[in-house]
Design a protein around this motif. Structure first.
Motif, PDB file in Angstrom:
ATOM      1  N   ASN A 138      17.596  22.313  55.318  1.00  0.00           N
ATOM      2  CA  ASN A 138      18.907  21.791  54.958  1.00  0.00           C
ATOM      3  C   ASN A 138      18.876  20.325  54.547  1.00  0.00           C
ATOM      4  O   ASN A 138      19.913  19.763  54.182  1.00  0.00           O
ATOM      5  CB  ASN A 138      19.889  22.008  56.109  1.00  0.00           C
ATOM      6  CG  ASN A 138      20.293  23.464  56.215  1.00  0.00           C
ATOM      7  OD1 ASN A 138      20.316  24.180  55.220  1.00  0.00           O
ATOM      8  ND2 ASN A 138      20.602  23.916  57.414  1.00  0.00           N
ATOM      9  N   PHE A 139      17.699  19.700  54.591  1.00  0.00           N
ATOM     10  CA  PHE A 139      17.569  18.360  54.025  1.00  0.00           C
ATOM     11  C   PHE A 139      17.085  18.403  52.571  1.00  0.00           C
ATOM     12  O   PHE A 139      16.776  17.356  51.990  1.00  0.00           O
ATOM     13  CB  PHE A 139      16.627  17.499  54.866  1.00  0.00           C
ATOM     14  CG  PHE A 139      17.306  16.863  56.051  1.00  0.00           C
ATOM     15  CD1 PHE A 139      18.198  15.821  55.866  1.00  0.00           C
ATOM     16  CD2 PHE A 139      17.073  17.320  57.333  1.00  0.00           C
ATOM     17  CE1 PHE A 139      18.840  15.234  56.939  1.00  0.00           C
ATOM     18  CE2 PHE A 139      17.706  16.739  58.424  1.00  0.00           C
ATOM     19  CZ  PHE A 139      18.595  15.694  58.225  1.00  0.00           C
ATOM     20  N   TYR A 294      15.966  12.356  50.544  1.00  0.00           N
ATOM     21  CA  TYR A 294      16.433  11.476  51.609  1.00  0.00           C
ATOM     22  C   TYR A 294      17.713  12.068  52.170  1.00  0.00           C
ATOM     23  O   TYR A 294      18.570  12.542  51.416  1.00  0.00           O
ATOM     24  CB  TYR A 294      16.701  10.055  51.098  1.00  0.00           C
ATOM     25  CG  TYR A 294      17.220   9.128  52.190  1.00  0.00           C
ATOM     26  CD1 TYR A 294      16.333   8.421  52.994  1.00  0.00           C
ATOM     27  CD2 TYR A 294      18.585   9.005  52.441  1.00  0.00           C
ATOM     28  CE1 TYR A 294      16.799   7.590  54.010  1.00  0.00           C
ATOM     29  CE2 TYR A 294      19.060   8.186  53.453  1.00  0.00           C
ATOM     30  CZ  TYR A 294      18.163   7.481  54.239  1.00  0.00           C
ATOM     31  OH  TYR A 294      18.616   6.679  55.250  1.00  0.00           O
ATOM     32  N   GLY A 295      17.855  12.050  53.481  1.00  0.00           N
ATOM     33  CA  GLY A 295      19.072  12.570  54.079  1.00  0.00           C
ATOM     34  C   GLY A 295      19.406  11.879  55.383  1.00  0.00           C
ATOM     35  O   GLY A 295      18.520  11.431  56.117  1.00  0.00           O
ATOM     36  N   ASP A 296      20.697  11.776  55.665  1.00  0.00           N
ATOM     37  CA  ASP A 296      21.143  11.334  56.980  1.00  0.00           C
ATOM     38  C   ASP A 296      22.168  12.325  57.497  1.00  0.00           C
ATOM     39  O   ASP A 296      22.955  12.894  56.731  1.00  0.00           O
ATOM     40  CB  ASP A 296      21.707   9.912  56.953  1.00  0.00           C
ATOM     41  CG  ASP A 296      22.957   9.789  56.094  1.00  0.00           C
ATOM     42  OD1 ASP A 296      24.031  10.243  56.528  1.00  0.00           O
ATOM     43  OD2 ASP A 296      22.862   9.244  54.973  1.00  0.00           O
ATOM     44  N   LYS A 297      22.138  12.551  58.791  1.00  0.00           N
ATOM     45  CA  LYS A 297      22.943  13.602  59.398  1.00  0.00           C
ATOM     46  C   LYS A 297      23.524  13.127  60.718  1.00  0.00           C
ATOM     47  O   LYS A 297      22.835  12.509  61.537  1.00  0.00           O
ATOM     48  CB  LYS A 297      22.074  14.843  59.626  1.00  0.00           C
ATOM     49  CG  LYS A 297      22.765  16.025  60.293  1.00  0.00           C
ATOM     50  CD  LYS A 297      21.771  17.160  60.467  1.00  0.00           C
ATOM     51  CE  LYS A 297      22.382  18.394  61.083  1.00  0.00           C
ATOM     52  NZ  LYS A 297      21.383  19.482  61.237  1.00  0.00           N
ATOM     53  N   GLU A 328      26.425  16.838  72.946  1.00  0.00           N
ATOM     54  CA  GLU A 328      25.149  16.303  72.500  1.00  0.00           C
ATOM     55  C   GLU A 328      25.291  15.912  71.034  1.00  0.00           C
ATOM     56  O   GLU A 328      25.752  16.714  70.210  1.00  0.00           O
ATOM     57  CB  GLU A 328      24.036  17.325  72.685  1.00  0.00           C
ATOM     58  CG  GLU A 328      23.691  17.530  74.146  1.00  0.00           C
ATOM     59  CD  GLU A 328      22.674  18.624  74.368  1.00  0.00           C
ATOM     60  OE1 GLU A 328      22.053  19.046  73.379  1.00  0.00           O
ATOM     61  OE2 GLU A 328      22.518  19.059  75.514  1.00  0.00           O
ATOM     62  N   VAL A 329      24.906  14.693  70.715  1.00  0.00           N
ATOM     63  CA  VAL A 329      25.107  14.132  69.378  1.00  0.00           C
ATOM     64  C   VAL A 329      23.763  13.609  68.867  1.00  0.00           C
ATOM     65  O   VAL A 329      23.014  12.971  69.620  1.00  0.00           O
ATOM     66  CB  VAL A 329      26.144  12.990  69.411  1.00  0.00           C
ATOM     67  CG1 VAL A 329      26.225  12.285  68.061  1.00  0.00           C
ATOM     68  CG2 VAL A 329      27.513  13.536  69.815  1.00  0.00           C
ATOM     69  N   ILE A 330      23.473  13.889  67.613  1.00  0.00           N
ATOM     70  CA  ILE A 330      22.278  13.306  67.008  1.00  0.00           C
ATOM     71  C   ILE A 330      22.653  12.519  65.760  1.00  0.00           C
ATOM     72  O   ILE A 330      23.606  12.862  65.046  1.00  0.00           O
ATOM     73  CB  ILE A 330      21.208  14.364  66.641  1.00  0.00           C
ATOM     74  CG1 ILE A 330      21.734  15.337  65.563  1.00  0.00           C
ATOM     75  CG2 ILE A 330      20.737  15.114  67.867  1.00  0.00           C
ATOM     76  CD1 ILE A 330      20.647  16.258  65.009  1.00  0.00           C
ATOM     77  N   TYR A 331      21.924  11.453  65.544  1.00  0.00           N
ATOM     78  CA  TYR A 331      21.934  10.711  64.289  1.00  0.00           C
ATOM     79  C   TYR A 331      20.518  10.847  63.729  1.00  0.00           C
ATOM     80  O   TYR A 331      19.564  10.363  64.341  1.00  0.00           O
ATOM     81  CB  TYR A 331      22.311   9.254  64.506  1.00  0.00           C
ATOM     82  CG  TYR A 331      23.735   9.058  64.969  1.00  0.00           C
ATOM     83  CD1 TYR A 331      24.761   8.900  64.043  1.00  0.00           C
ATOM     84  CD2 TYR A 331      24.056   9.052  66.324  1.00  0.00           C
ATOM     85  CE1 TYR A 331      26.078   8.725  64.460  1.00  0.00           C
ATOM     86  CE2 TYR A 331      25.366   8.878  66.750  1.00  0.00           C
ATOM     87  CZ  TYR A 331      26.374   8.716  65.813  1.00  0.00           C
ATOM     88  OH  TYR A 331      27.672   8.552  66.230  1.00  0.00           O
ATOM     89  N   GLU A 332      20.407  11.498  62.605  1.00  0.00           N
ATOM     90  CA  GLU A 332      19.094  11.867  62.088  1.00  0.00           C
ATOM     91  C   GLU A 332      18.885  11.308  60.689  1.00  0.00           C
ATOM     92  O   GLU A 332      19.777  11.366  59.838  1.00  0.00           O
ATOM     93  CB  GLU A 332      18.966  13.393  62.062  1.00  0.00           C
ATOM     94  CG  GLU A 332      17.609  13.917  61.612  1.00  0.00           C
ATOM     95  CD  GLU A 332      17.498  15.425  61.782  1.00  0.00           C
ATOM     96  OE1 GLU A 332      16.383  15.951  61.618  1.00  0.00           O
ATOM     97  OE2 GLU A 332      18.517  16.079  62.072  1.00  0.00           O
ATOM     98  N   THR A 333      17.696  10.775  60.477  1.00  0.00           N
ATOM     99  CA  THR A 333      17.279  10.330  59.156  1.00  0.00           C
ATOM    100  C   THR A 333      16.010  11.074  58.783  1.00  0.00           C
ATOM    101  O   THR A 333      15.055  11.112  59.563  1.00  0.00           O
ATOM    102  CB  THR A 333      17.017   8.815  59.138  1.00  0.00           C
ATOM    103  OG1 THR A 333      18.210   8.122  59.515  1.00  0.00           O
ATOM    104  CG2 THR A 333      16.599   8.362  57.741  1.00  0.00           C
ATOM    105  N   ASP A 334      16.008  11.669  57.609  1.00  0.00           N
ATOM    106  CA  ASP A 334      14.872  12.478  57.167  1.00  0.00           C
ATOM    107  C   ASP A 334      14.556  12.092  55.723  1.00  0.00           C
ATOM    108  O   ASP A 334      15.457  12.065  54.865  1.00  0.00           O
ATOM    109  CB  ASP A 334      15.231  13.964  57.263  1.00  0.00           C
ATOM    110  CG  ASP A 334      14.065  14.873  56.913  1.00  0.00           C
ATOM    111  OD1 ASP A 334      13.489  15.459  57.834  1.00  0.00           O
ATOM    112  OD2 ASP A 334      13.742  15.005  55.714  1.00  0.00           O
ATOM    113  N   TYR A 335      13.284  11.802  55.452  1.00  0.00           N
ATOM    114  CA  TYR A 335      12.935  11.498  54.069  1.00  0.00           C
ATOM    115  C   TYR A 335      11.494  11.889  53.782  1.00  0.00           C
ATOM    116  O   TYR A 335      10.676  12.033  54.686  1.00  0.00           O
ATOM    117  CB  TYR A 335      13.175  10.025  53.732  1.00  0.00           C
ATOM    118  CG  TYR A 335      12.410   9.029  54.570  1.00  0.00           C
ATOM    119  CD1 TYR A 335      11.109   8.651  54.245  1.00  0.00           C
ATOM    120  CD2 TYR A 335      13.010   8.444  55.684  1.00  0.00           C
ATOM    121  CE1 TYR A 335      10.422   7.725  55.002  1.00  0.00           C
ATOM    122  CE2 TYR A 335      12.333   7.510  56.455  1.00  0.00           C
ATOM    123  CZ  TYR A 335      11.030   7.157  56.103  1.00  0.00           C
ATOM    124  OH  TYR A 335      10.353   6.243  56.869  1.00  0.00           O
ATOM    125  N   SER A 336      11.228  12.059  52.499  1.00  0.00           N
ATOM    126  CA  SER A 336       9.896  12.436  52.044  1.00  0.00           C
ATOM    127  C   SER A 336       9.719  11.948  50.615  1.00  0.00           C
ATOM    128  O   SER A 336      10.674  11.946  49.827  1.00  0.00           O
ATOM    129  CB  SER A 336       9.721  13.957  52.096  1.00  0.00           C
ATOM    130  OG  SER A 336       8.472  14.352  51.562  1.00  0.00           O
TER     131      SER A 336
END
Length: 834
Positions: A138-139, A294-297, A328-336
């Motif tokens: 989903n990213f 690049y994604g932030d969630k 429960e809360v997440i702040y996620e950064t995903d990149y490639s």
């Protein structure tokens, strides 16, 4: 094995003959003609000519689904690809999927042929997706995808560890002009899950002989709730002595959610922003290329409701008079990002040099909670206590850096076709890190619902590997194609492995061909499986996830993890009997030795079997358990099983020309899968009287996935109108469950173990689109048009929670349902193409 394959063949062929000759939009005639790059290093090979089973999903097929995430887009087009509908704890914030009934970790994800990094958010709690740490699809924005090639066979010798079930290769758009804008919105028919999405895609030519394709997507999804009333807050005959009932706290009747206080059963809320680029520049005979995402969630999931009397200070003050529902809360950064150069060298050798770096960084918070012990310990006989309500629980971070070099060349060796020789090398470094939580989240038993990671949980671990591989594709005679591959790989923590693969296809004529594959595989456990450590709690239980590579694990007889070894065999045919029909049927068997799976619940207290070594391991791991819980124990990943998966996959395609009324692409696909645990390791001496596994954990492997799935449909296009109709039959699924453990020794005869099952279910999807003007298309549709739900949980099982005054009673539906627990979803969207 022969009986199983014969039965599977009769089943799928019988359904095909009785139904209609139809084909999945995932494999319509145009898509089968697509030139593929997955599963072969031969250039110019069409999917229809492939020796290996390849499903090609083009961008239009992917867009003909209601949900705008990539997991659902693939799952609704590939019957052997099952998406996760619900997860426990932080796994509900990062849903995954699995191919051919195996683990999510057994399917390798590539982007433009380059390895994609995995998620840092390991699926820990029990269930069919336990242990999943594969790439988070989903990213990758759906709008950035040109097409997807799904290789449905073992390919570890070609692509390395993780490709035991197959490969999902996502090919990004490379158009240098034009683009599209799509806005969509939808919600569940029974309420909740409101979703809004905006996707923009555009192509440029920044300099001559180049392309730059850009995509941006933003999506919001709201909570859903499919739970039942919370029996703890009602005045029932089972909680007469409970201090949490309504008669003790009458103010609960004024709560807006009363009596549905526990909101855990449903979707998480999330906000997701993702972008992608794909760039190429021709430099004479060379091409410089780069692509990335690049994604932030932000994601938030409700955990189990805590009743008012859980936290009472020494002065008698009730800290939360209405109780509280932690999130429960997440702040996620995903990149490639990938940078590469390809072209042709002297001597006619083609080369491709590339380096890819990917990172997933997940920060975890606990909101609307409290630290019970901290509140009580800071209170006095005359003053209330103090505790934060929001906590930083820690972080997961996973990185992967892969550098590879590929070379290939065709040679005329006097055969019917040229011999393609390819070889290459790969170097990969991975790191996995757990960061500790803040002081309040770690104090004693920690924040309610999700304690912060202790210093003993925290740590940073890495792995390095390098590989050398070769591949030869031969065409000895006109009808015969052979493809041979071998790979040597060295891991810094698991040593050496050598694996091979042989694929062949023989075309008897233009109408009929047979194909088959035999291969070996090797999968090193993920770093998360080896080192993850945390405490998972509910209002009545606290279980520690022990890292296998720890001194505490050794106390229960587990001394780290070993790699998995697999063997993969398949045989099938491709037929073109005429009338525009294409049919493929592939039968397969995958055996995995020393499979890495999560154990069942091993109890230290409160179970049918309680083990002193479990309590010792919890203490040795540095964990402090909530004194209010009635059950304590551990879970651990271990190489305790061998499994065998057998199955069959069918694709039939044709179309009908209706002259002035347009045309119809008919569809029929099917998958049959049967997984069996063939060996269970003897439990360590420290667990005498118990087993590493129970019926629940075995069921997660054998019976929670649908036994079969068939998709029958039609896609009708006429002038400006198109109608897409699909009917999916999900086969039965089941699992044994218990509050106190389903021992393998007593099995289904135990009075505390109950079977939850989902009968075979038909699900209807419908989408209607109309071009109001040439560039603008309006769409309305529904997934699960008739709002079907899985069968409810066994009432006797649910009653064990009711009579025990436990929170689990709120769960109405089996969370392993492949078509979810939310019912129907309806949506609308508008697309502008330029």
């Amino acid at each position: 094995m022969k009986r199983m394959f014969a039965g599977a063949s009769a089943l799928v062929l019988g359904v095909a003959m009785a139904g209609a000759v139809q084909a999945a939009e995932a494999a319509d005639a145009a898509e089968i003609e697509t030139v593929i790059v997955t599963g072969t290093r031969t250039t110019g090979l069409r999917a229809v000519d492939s020796p290996a089973p390849i499903t090609v999903l083009d961008s239009t097929a992917l867009s003909r689904v209601g949900q705008t995430d990539l997991i659902q887009a693939i799952a609704q087009n590939v019957p052997s690809f099952n998406a996760q509908a619900f997860g426990g704890d932080t796994a509900n914030l990062t849903l995954s999927a699995k191919l051919r009934g195996l683990s999510p970790n057994h399917a390798l994800v590539l982007v433009n042929g380059k390895r994609r990094h995995g998620t840092a958010n390991l699926a820990v709690l029990g269930g069919p997706f336990q242990g999943g740490a594969a790439a988070d699809l989903n990213f990758v924005s759906l709008g950035s995808v040109s097409h997807i090639e799904v290789l449905q066979e073992g390919a570890a010798a070609q692509y390395g560890s993780d490709a035991i079930a197959g490969v999902i290769n996502i090919i990004l758009k490379d158009a240098s002009e034009g683009g599209s804008a799509t806005a969509s919105a939808g919600k569940y028919m029974s309420g909740g899950g409101e979703t809004a999405d905006l996707t923009l895609n555009v192509g440029f030519q920044p300099v001559p002989n180049s392309y730059l394709n850009l995509t941006y997507q933003t999506r919001y999804h709201d909570y859903s709730f499919r739970g039942d009333v919370d029996p703890r807050v009602l005045n029932t005959t089972f909680n007469v002595n409970s201090s949490s009932r309504l008669s003790r706290y009458p103010q609960l009747a004024n709560h807006p959610d009363f009596p549905y206080m526990n909101r855990i059963a449903g979707d998480a809320e999330y906000r997701l922003n993702i972008g992608a680029y794909n760039f190429g520049l021709e430099l004479g005979e060379l091409e410089l290329y780069s692509f990335g995402t690049y994604g932030d969630k932000y994601a938030s999931a409700y955990e189990n409701y805590r009743v008012p009397n859980l936290v009472v200070g020494r002065d008698g003050t009730v800290a939360r008079p209405f109780g509280f529902s932690p999130r429960e809360v997440i702040y996620e950064t995903d990149y490639s990002a990938t940078l590469g150069l390809k072209g042709q060298m002297a001597g006619g050798w083609n080369f491709d040099l590339a380096s890819t770096y990917g990172k997933d960084d997940v920060s975890i918070y606990v909101k609307d909670s409290i630290n019970r012990s901290l509140y009580i310990d800071t209170s006095t006989a005359t003053t209330p206590g103090q505790s934060p309500t929001d906590f930083y629980a820690g972080a997961f971070i996973f990185t992967q850096w892969t550098t590879q070099a590929d070379f290939s060349k065709e040679f005329d060796v006097g055969m019917a076709g040229p011999m393609n020789a390819a070889f290459g090398a790969e170097y990969r470094k991975e790191t996995y890190e757990i960061k500790p939580g803040d002081a309040g989240s770690r104090y004693k038993e920690g924040s309610q619902s999700y304690p912060g990671f202790q210093f003993t949980d925290a740590g940073k671990h890495d792995r390095k590997s390098y590989a050398f591989y070769g591949n030869v594709a031969l065409n000895p005679t006109e009808p015969l194609k052979l493809d041979l591959a071998a790979r040597y790989e060295h891991f810094s923590d698991f040593g050496d492995t050598f694996i091979v693969k042989a694929t062949g296809r023989y075309d008897f004529n233009e109408q009929f061909a047979i194909r088959g594959t035999a291969s070996t595989g090797f999968r090193a456990p993920t770093l998360a499986e080896s080192y993850y450590s945390a405490t998972n709690v509910s209002p009545t239980s606290a279980f520690v996830q022990l890292p296998p590579n720890s001194a505490a694990a050794a106390l229960v007889g587990v001394n780290g993890l070993d790699p998995e070894k697999s063997r993969n065999f398949s045989v099938g045919f491709v037929a073109h009997p005429g009338y525009g029909i294409t049919a493929t049927l592939d039968l397969y068997q995958i055996t995995i030795k020393d499979r890495v799976v999560g154990s069942g619940a091993l109890f230290g207290s409160g179970g049918d079997v309680n083990i002193p070594a479990v309590r010792d391991a919890i203490i040795a791991n540095g964990n402090v358990l909530d004194p209010t819980v009635t059950q304590t124990g551990i879970n651990i990943f271990t190489n305790g099983l061998n499994t065998r998966t057998r199955g069959a996959e069918l694709v039939l395609t044709t179309s009908t020309d209706l002259d002035a009324w347009g045309s119809i692409q008919w569809s029929f696909t099917g998958n049959y899968t049967d997984t069996e645990v063939t060996k269970i390791a003897t439990p360590p001496a420290q667990l005498a009287g118990a087993s590493l596994f129970d019926l629940t954990s075995i069921g997660n492997l054998e019976t929670t996935a649908p036994k079969y799935r068939f998709v029958l449909g039609a896609f009708w296009t006429w002038d400006k109108l198109s109608v897409n109709l699909k009917e999916t039959l999900y086969g039965p699924a089941s699992r044994y469950d218990s509050r106190t453990g389903c021992s393998l020794a007593t099995g289904a005869t135990s009075p505390t173990c109950f079977k939850n099952k989902i009968d075979a279910t038909f699900i209807t999807d419908l989408e209607i689109s109309y071009k109001i003007i040439d560039p603008v298309k309006l769409t309305i549709g529904a997934n699960n048009l008739f709002n079907k739900y899985p069968d409810k949980l066994n009432p006797d099982y649910r009653n064990t929670f009711l009579t025990g005054n436990a929170n689990g009673y709120v769960t109405q539906y089996p969370t392993f349902s492949s078509f979810g627990i939310n019912g129907g979803y309806y949506y609308g969207k508008i697309t502008y193409t330029f």
